[in-house]
Design a protein around this motif. Structure first.
Motif, PDB file in Angstrom:
ATOM      1  N   ALA A   1       1.369   0.615  -5.749  1.00  8.02           N
ATOM      2  CA  ALA A   1       1.339  -0.304  -4.607  1.00  8.02           C
ATOM      3  C   ALA A   1       0.777   0.425  -3.389  1.00  8.02           C
ATOM      4  CB  ALA A   1       2.745  -0.809  -4.307  1.00  8.02           C
ATOM      5  N   ALA A   2      -0.062  -0.245  -2.633  1.00 10.97           N
ATOM      6  CA  ALA A   2      -0.642   0.354  -1.423  1.00 10.97           C
ATOM      7  C   ALA A   2       0.407   0.401  -0.320  1.00 10.97           C
ATOM      8  CB  ALA A   2      -1.837  -0.465  -0.969  1.00 10.97           C
ATOM      9  N   LYS A   3       0.393   1.498   0.416  1.00 12.61           N
ATOM     10  CA  LYS A   3       1.325   1.618   1.534  1.00 12.61           C
ATOM     11  C   LYS A   3       0.871   0.685   2.660  1.00 12.61           C
ATOM     12  CE  LYS A   3       2.779   6.409   1.059  1.00 12.61           C
ATOM     13  NZ  LYS A   3       2.816   7.697   1.730  1.00 12.61           N
TER      14      LYS A   3
END
Length: 63
Positions: free
Chosen positions: A3-5
């Motif tokens: 998951a992208a921050k």
């Protein structure tokens, strides 16, 4: 899959302390007076704004 921050906005710069600001104003005032500037005392309630705006007296009828 990772998951992208979440992105965040950069931190805002901290405002200078009030003492620092007061000192700056004192220095600017001193420099202004030393360069021949003059400070005028204006009566309370007088505006420095220019223009033809005239306030309607309280309770005056609207057209």
């Amino acid at each position: 899959m990772s998951a992208a921050k979440p992105q965040r906005a950069p931190a805002k710069k901290k405002q200078p302390a009030a003492v620092e600001t007061s000192t700056s104003i004192e220095e600017q005032t001193r420099n202004f007076l030393q360069s021949g500037g003059k400070i005028e005392n204006i009566k309370s309630g007088i505006s420095g704004q220019q223009g033809g705006y005239a306030a309607r007296p309280s309770g005056a009828a609207r057209k």
